[in-house]
Design a protein around this motif. Structure first.
Motif, short mmCIF file in Angstrom:
data_model
loop_
_atom_site.label_atom_id
_atom_site.label_comp_id
_atom_site.label_asym_id
_atom_site.label_seq_id
_atom_site.Cartn_x
_atom_site.Cartn_y
_atom_site.Cartn_z
N LEU A 204 19.18 43.41 84.54
CA LEU A 204 20.58 43.82 84.48
C LEU A 204 21.11 43.96 85.90
CD1 LEU A 204 22.87 44.54 82.54
CD2 LEU A 204 22.03 46.89 82.50
N ASN A 205 22.14 43.17 86.19
CA ASN A 205 22.77 43.18 87.51
C ASN A 205 21.76 42.99 88.64
OD1 ASN A 205 25.40 43.58 86.45
ND2 ASN A 205 24.96 45.78 86.20
N GLY A 206 20.87 42.01 88.42
CA GLY A 206 19.89 41.64 89.44
C GLY A 206 18.68 42.54 89.53
N GLU A 207 18.58 43.57 88.67
CA GLU A 207 17.48 44.53 88.72
C GLU A 207 16.62 44.37 87.47
OE1 GLU A 207 16.75 49.38 88.66
OE2 GLU A 207 18.78 48.55 88.79
N VAL A 208 15.30 44.27 87.66
CA VAL A 208 14.39 44.18 86.51
C VAL A 208 14.28 45.57 85.89
CG1 VAL A 208 12.07 43.61 85.72
CG2 VAL A 208 13.11 42.29 87.59
N ARG A 209 14.93 45.75 84.75
CA ARG A 209 14.94 47.07 84.10
C ARG A 209 13.68 47.30 83.26
NH1 ARG A 209 20.21 49.29 83.94
NH2 ARG A 209 21.20 48.68 85.91
N TYR A 210 13.11 46.19 82.74
CA TYR A 210 11.86 46.32 81.98
C TYR A 210 11.16 44.97 81.99
CZ TYR A 210 8.45 46.67 78.25
OH TYR A 210 7.28 46.64 77.55
N CYS A 211 9.84 44.99 82.13
CA CYS A 211 9.03 43.78 81.98
C CYS A 211 7.70 44.16 81.34
CB CYS A 211 8.79 43.09 83.33
SG CYS A 211 7.79 41.58 83.16
N GLY A 212 7.42 43.58 80.18
CA GLY A 212 6.18 43.87 79.48
C GLY A 212 5.34 42.62 79.30
N VAL A 213 4.02 42.80 79.24
CA VAL A 213 3.08 41.70 79.00
C VAL A 213 2.14 42.11 77.87
CG1 VAL A 213 3.18 40.84 81.36
CG2 VAL A 213 1.49 42.58 80.77
N ASN A 214 1.42 41.13 77.33
CA ASN A 214 0.43 41.36 76.27
C ASN A 214 1.04 41.91 75.00
OD1 ASN A 214 -1.61 40.48 78.01
ND2 ASN A 214 -1.94 42.54 78.82
N PHE A 215 2.30 41.53 74.70
CA PHE A 215 2.87 41.86 73.40
C PHE A 215 2.13 41.07 72.31
CE2 PHE A 215 6.47 43.56 75.73
CZ PHE A 215 6.96 44.56 74.89
N PRO A 216 1.95 41.65 71.13
CA PRO A 216 1.28 40.92 70.04
C PRO A 216 1.91 39.57 69.73
CG PRO A 216 1.40 43.24 69.50
CD PRO A 216 2.17 43.07 70.78
N TYR A 217 3.26 39.46 69.81
CA TYR A 217 3.87 38.18 69.46
C TYR A 217 3.42 37.06 70.40
CZ TYR A 217 7.31 37.79 73.30
OH TYR A 217 7.92 37.63 74.51
N MET A 218 2.99 37.43 71.61
CA MET A 218 2.56 36.42 72.58
C MET A 218 1.22 35.79 72.17
SD MET A 218 3.56 38.47 76.06
CE MET A 218 5.27 38.91 76.45
N SER A 219 0.47 36.47 71.29
CA SER A 219 -0.80 35.93 70.80
C SER A 219 -0.65 35.23 69.45
CB SER A 219 -1.83 37.07 70.67
OG SER A 219 -2.04 37.71 71.90
N ALA A 220 0.52 35.37 68.84
CA ALA A 220 0.72 34.78 67.52
C ALA A 220 0.87 33.26 67.62
CB ALA A 220 1.95 35.39 66.85
N ASP A 221 0.56 32.58 66.54
CA ASP A 221 0.73 31.13 66.48
C ASP A 221 2.19 30.84 66.20
OD1 ASP A 221 0.64 28.44 66.15
OD2 ASP A 221 -0.82 28.43 64.52
#
Length: 892
Positions: free
Chosen positions: A474-491
């Motif tokens: 938001l406005n050039g600032e990373v307000r949130y960044c997440g990794v290893n969400f379950p959807y990232m492992s889904a087919d």
């Protein structure tokens, strides 16, 4: 001579028709096809031979040996085969005995050596190998011997999961004789017309059994002109479990083993239709056999991906140090499309126009009134939005501090990605949060304070829904960044593209000057996801055929029981269209849309139905359906807990018949209906509110749970139809029941005029004086629920009253009653109609409507004005009761 038809014989002996045909091909049995008959028949001699074959097969005698037995008139061949089989069994017994001794000795050595850690086992392996070599020096021993024994005993079923593409096929089913398959004529036609047939294993020709008998299908080109006598159609393809089988094996047994293999799988399940049938009949595809004397086939069973719960994958992690440049570099785009702001598609009636400056001006009022970009995208994707939040448009809303900027991926508006979320008319309670539902799984995440926008100016917002990063910028600032969400492992390879839909809430204007959507790069998986595949002997999952929203809140359908009742009536075949046996019929029958309600202390509910239910009237729902000509059974939480398995199996039986089951939960909504089940009922599919897809709820969170949103207070099963009702008379009775409804007053709650009066007295007497902002929150149980009740009834009672007058034109007094309900709507919000005096203040203008704050209710002068309006609304309802009472008196 008695003959038995092939279909009857397959059922009687548990054999497939394909197996019978194979036995014919190799000369073990013969069939008879009488003149003018489309089915093959077998005589007593063939049936006796088949019975003998079955006995030999159960003894594990191979087909080649069975042929040898029946080709010899004496018992020599039979004796030889039996002796050979016993020697084979002796070999297996010996192997098992050897394996048992090896395991036993290994275990004893572990105990003797005191091994407690896996790191010490290599020393033991060396010693065991030495002992095995000493045991039988004349034979290959050691681990080589152990491996040989393991290979001899292992007979695993190892299905693969494959994807068959949709294709046009020509079938052996006849156009002029529906329900009949002509296999021999079909192949003659194919050969005569030189239709190309691929090699075995090319996924182009299959055979299966259906109601038409044995069926063959063959892939054909899209341009093929079908002037043949045979039916062509689109084979939909999809996911299939595949296992190789030899034709002499018991296909029925292999089929059951394949189904059983998917029990308790976290990855896949057998794909049934709502009717309990397989999505596609199990099929056979011929393969090239390594043994020319044996025919090899692939047995194919339709399966579908099972969505595992998010907790199965572990929790996502937040990255606090990642830069915008790293995110850009790690999430490249395949294509970028900019939405045409002049061609956005309004959905559910929002305000939308293009300004002279070329901006898209948008007011949602409620969150389901949205704008479609008409650009569809798959995960992973990126959305860029340039927006500003403008002024409030006037009219009613949920407060002036709204400014959420949302979007939805797909038409399920309950799943949202938003900034400046979870706000409140009382600024002390506003969170200005980043909030979102995880893709695929739908669980909700909320990060207060991170979604704050710059007011009065344009903001630049970016969402990255990637396969490595889930980020909000938001406005050039990373307000949130997440990794290893379950959807990232889904087919995600089979996902469909979904449209990006822009949303918000409240009456504040939003302006957009850029909406840009990017498809991010995805590397497809080359292999089907590895994992334990298990299948089911009986149907483990099912859902009713017609799954849709329970209510449509933007149409004023705010009372959930009436949506549940309409759902049941639709499944029973009664409901065709509104209003009769639909939402508004039940809203009038219950009085939900006719009577204001008020809770004195503990909150009882937002309308008549939850108030009656929470007051302890356990037979209330059964009485409602009795008025519709149906029996029903309400099962309490205590009864469910005492006989959990019995009632769960009853629910499963209802779903299998296509009938939903109503769910009543503690404290009122979420009420809803169960529309399906998975894992033999361990998980139920639950529809509530205006969701477009069901939620998956564990049965442990429903039956026996002491708390939680889905803990059951009861289930309602719709029973048999007991008689027809006169709809005209039903509406007449709704009207004449209003005075009685208005007279209801208990220690917990009251209805009708008294509900308005009690509400007004509570405000005047300072009921809110000791309430803190945290206790008040959104004011729902204190005030806003009553406003919703008042606004809904004032605006929507006319639907029921108009239908009653249409069916009963002699009830002319209903015109006066309609005006009084419209008057209450105007008291809430003058823009709703009802002709308020010029210059007078409605509740919204006074800050006593949906935009109410605790400050207003604690201010003596302001609350007096709010209470005055409620006294006026109560007088309107008192006049309604008086008009109906006078009419009833004149009739008598």
């Amino acid at each position: 001579m008695d003959l038995i038809r092939i279909n009857d014989l397959t059922s009687q002996l548990g054999l497939s028709s394909r197996t019978l045909r194979y036995y014919e091909e190799i000369g073990l049995i013969e069939s008879i096809r009488p003149p003018q008959e489309k089915y093959r028949y077998f005589d007593e001699k063939a049936v006796e031979r088949l019975t003998q074959i079955l006995v030999l097969r159960k003894m594990q005698i191979p087909i080649k040996d069975i042929v040898k037995i029946f080709n010899n008139p004496d018992t020599t061949a039979l004796v030889d085969v039996f002796v050979e089989k016993m020697n084979e069994i002796d070999g297996e017994v010996t192997a098992l005995s050897e394996l048992k001794n090896i395991i036993y000795n290994f275990l004893q050595k572990m105990i003797d050596r005191g091994i407690r850690k896996i790191s010490a086992l290599p020393l033991l392996y060396e010693e065991m190998d030495r002992q095995l070599k000493l045991r039988e020096e004349q034979k290959p021993t050691g681990f080589e011997k152990l491996s040989e024994i393991s290979r001899r005993l292992a007979r695993p079923l190892e299905p693969a999961v494959i994807y068959l593409s949709p294709m046009r096929v020509l079938s052996s089913c006849l156009k002029e004789a529906p329900g009949f398959s002509d296999v021999s004529g079909f192949w003659s036609f194919v050969q005569a017309h030189e239709i190309f047939i691929n090699e075995p294993g090319g996924h182009s020709q299959f055979e299966f059994q259906s109601d038409a008998g044995d069926v063959r299908i063959l892939r054909i080109d899209e341009g093929f002109v079908n002037d043949s006598p045979y039916v062509d159609y689109l084979f939909e393809g999809g996911l299939f479990a595949a296992v190789n089988v030899y034709l002499e094996e018991d296909l029925a047994e292999c089929f059951q083993a394949l189904i059983s293999y998917f029990d308790d799988s976290q990855s896949y399940e057998v794909d049934y239709t709502h009717e309990g049938r397989l999505r596609q009949e199990a099929m056979l595809e011929r393969l090239l056999s390594p043994d020319e004397r044996r025919e090899l086939f692939s047995l194919l069973l339709p399966v579908k991906k099972r969505l595992a719960p998010p907790e199965y994958f572990g929790k996502p992690e937040e990255m606090n140090a990642i830069t915008l440049e790293e995110l850009e570099r790690s999430n490249p785009a395949v294509w970028i499309k900019t939405a045409e702001l002049s061609k956005l598609t309004p959905m559910n009636g929002p305000h939308y126009r293009l300004t002279e400056e070329g901006e898209a001006e948008y007011i949602s009022w409620i969150s389901t009134r949205v704008l479609s970009t008409n650009i569809s995208v798959k995960i992973p994707f990126r959305v860029d939005i340039e927006f500003r939040v403008g002024e409030e448009s006037g009219g009613w809303g949920h407060g002036r501090n709204e400014g959420s900027i949302r979007f939805h991926h797909g038409k399920d508006l309950n799943r949202v990605f938003g900034v400046n979320m979870e706000n409140n008319p009382d600024e002390r309670l506003s969170q200005e949060a980043v909030s979102f539902h995880q893709p695929v799984f739908g669980d909700y995440y909320n990060f207060p304070g991170r979604g704050r926008i710059n007011p009065g100016e344009y903001n630049r917002l970016t969402w990255i829904v990637g396969l490595k990063h889930f980020a909000v910028i938001l406005n050039g600032e990373v307000r949130y960044c997440g990794v290893n969400f379950p959807y990232m492992s889904a087919d995600l390879t089979l996902q469909k593209a979904q449209p990006i839909i822009i949303g918000s809430n409240g009456s504040v204007k939003k302006y957009y000057r850029l909406i840009q959507i990017s498809q991010l790069t995805q590397v497809p998986k080359n292999k089907i996801e590895e994992g334990a595949l298990t299948m089911r002997k009986k149907q483990s999952n099912n859902s009713i055929p017609n799954i849709h929203k329970l209510i449509t809140s933007e149409y004023g359908e705010n009372y959930w029981f009436n949506g549940c009742a309409r759902y049941l009536m639709e499944a029973a075949g009664e409901f065709k269209d509104e209003p009769d046996f639909g939402y508004w019929f039940f809203a009038g029958l219950t009085g939900d849309v006719l009577a204001q309600v008020y809770s004195y202390n503990e909150y009882m509910g937002e309308s008549v139905t939850p108030c009656m239910f929470n007051s302890g009237d356990q037979e209330y729902f059964e009485k409602i359906f009795e008025k519709c000509g149906y029996s029903s059974s309400f099962i309490t939480a205590k009864q469910l807990a005492a006989n959990r398995e019995m009632y769960l199996q009853t629910l499963i039986a209802y779903i299998d018949k296509g009938m939903p089951v109503m769910a009543l939960t503690y404290g009122g909504p979420p009420w809803g209906v169960y529309v399906g089940y998975e894992e033999y009922g361990k998980t139920l599919l639950f529809m509530t509110g205006d969701q477009v897809e069901p939620e998956r709820i564990s049965i442990d969170c429903i039956i026996g749970a002491s708390e939680g949103a889905y803990a059951a207070k009861g289930w309602l099963f719709l029973g048999e139809k007991t008689g027809n009702i006169d709809v005209k008379e039903a509406y007449r009775n709704m009207i004449f029941n209003i005075p009685y409804l208005f007279s209801v007053k208990t220690e917990a709650c009251c209805f009708g005029p008294e509900a308005f009066y009690a509400w007004a007295r509570g405000i005047e007497e300072g009921r809110m004086e000791r309430v803190t902002p945290e206790e008040f929150e959104d004011g729902w149980s204190f005030h806003v629920s009553n406003i919703c009740n008042m606004a809904t009834n004032g605006s929507c009672a006319d639907i029921v009253l108009a239908r009653a007058l249409e069916l009963n034109p002699d009830m002319t007094f209903l015109e006066d009653i309609r005006k009084l309900y419209q008057r209450t709507a105007a008291i809430w919000n003058g823009s709703s109609g009802g002709n308020l005096e010029e210059g007078s203040d409605d509740l919204e203008a006074l800050g006593g409507g949906f935009n109410v704050t605790l400050t207003n209710l604690q201010n003596t002068a302001q609350r007096a004005k709010i209470a005055a309006r409620l006294w006026e609304a109560g007088d309107c309802m008192a006049q309604v009761a008086e008009i109906i009472a006078q009419h009833m008196k004149s009739r008598n």
